[in-house]
Design an enzyme around this catalytic site. Structure first.
Site, PDB file in Angstrom:
ATOM      1  N   CYS A  68      -1.534   8.590 -12.580  1.00 26.82           N
ATOM      2  CA  CYS A  68      -1.000   8.170 -13.877  1.00 26.82           C
ATOM      3  C   CYS A  68      -2.082   7.821 -14.891  1.00 26.82           C
ATOM      4  CB  CYS A  68      -0.090   6.960 -13.697  1.00 26.82           C
ATOM      5  SG  CYS A  68      -0.987   5.559 -13.028  1.00 26.82           S
ATOM      6  N   CYS A 116       1.344   3.234  -7.195  1.00 28.37           N
ATOM      7  CA  CYS A 116       0.784   2.142  -8.002  1.00 28.37           C
ATOM      8  C   CYS A 116       0.005   1.155  -7.131  1.00 28.37           C
ATOM      9  CB  CYS A 116       1.887   1.405  -8.742  1.00 28.37           C
ATOM     10  SG  CYS A 116       2.950   2.494  -9.699  1.00 28.37           S
TER      11      CYS A 116
HETATM   12 FE1  FES Z   1       0.188   3.842 -13.105  1.00 25.36          FE
HETATM   13 FE2  FES Z   1       1.932   2.394 -11.828  1.00 25.36          FE
HETATM   14  S1  FES Z   1       2.372   4.020 -13.181  1.00 25.36           S
HETATM   15  S2  FES Z   1      -0.197   2.320 -11.666  1.00 25.36           S
END
Ligand code: FES
Length: 151
Positions: free
Chosen positions: A38, A107
């Site tokens: 992400c 995450c």
């Molecule tokens: Fe990036 Fe959770 S969406 S760490």
């Protein structure tokens, strides 16, 4: 009343009231990692005494799950011996939070990885041998620089 979004009570507690947030000017070890999935970022700072994590701070530039897992890993690691803290896995962190939604499991990578990086940084500064990061199998960067995502 908060909307039910599938997070455990512990995740919500650590997200709403994270522990050990901040930085440390005189840290003995510093770890910084990015989440390749992400792009979020996390930093951990540790103070070490007698091979134990005496104090710990973190900064997370990421989602609520990343903040909650960072907070939880900081609580887990505080007071722990370095060799024990190196064994904390992303699953341990998620378990301590009573789970994360499957789509958010990535995450928890940040928290465990940044902690491990901070410990390695401390060991590097002490002159203890830290093995080179292994390149991913099959990686063919001819320059062998740390300038691309795969390197
Ligand atoms: Fe990036 Fe959770 S969406 S760490």
């Amino acid at each position: 009343m908060a909307q039910q979004i599938g997070y455990s009570k512990k995740v919500m507690e650590h997200f709403m009231n994270p522990k050990n947030v901040g930085t440390m000017d005189d840290a003995d070890g510093h770890g910084k990692v990015g989440n390749p999935i992400c792009g979020d970022l996390m930093e951990i700072f540790i103070k070490v005494k007698d091979d134990k994590i005496e104090d710990i701070r973190f900064q997370t530039f990421g989602c609520g799950s990343a903040i909650a897992t960072s907070s939880m890993v900081s609580e887990m690691a505080k007071g722990m011996r370095l060799d024990e803290a190196m064994k904390i896995t992303r699953n341990d962190v998620a378990d301590e939070l009573d789970g994360l939604p499957p789509v958010k499991m990535h995450c928890s990578n940040l928290a465990a990885d940044a902690l491990h990086e901070a410990i390695k940084d401390f060991k590097r500064k002490k002159g203890e041998i830290v093995e080179e990061e292994e390149k991913p199998a099959g990686h063919t960067c001819e320059h062998n620089h740390n300038h691309c995502d795969t390197c």
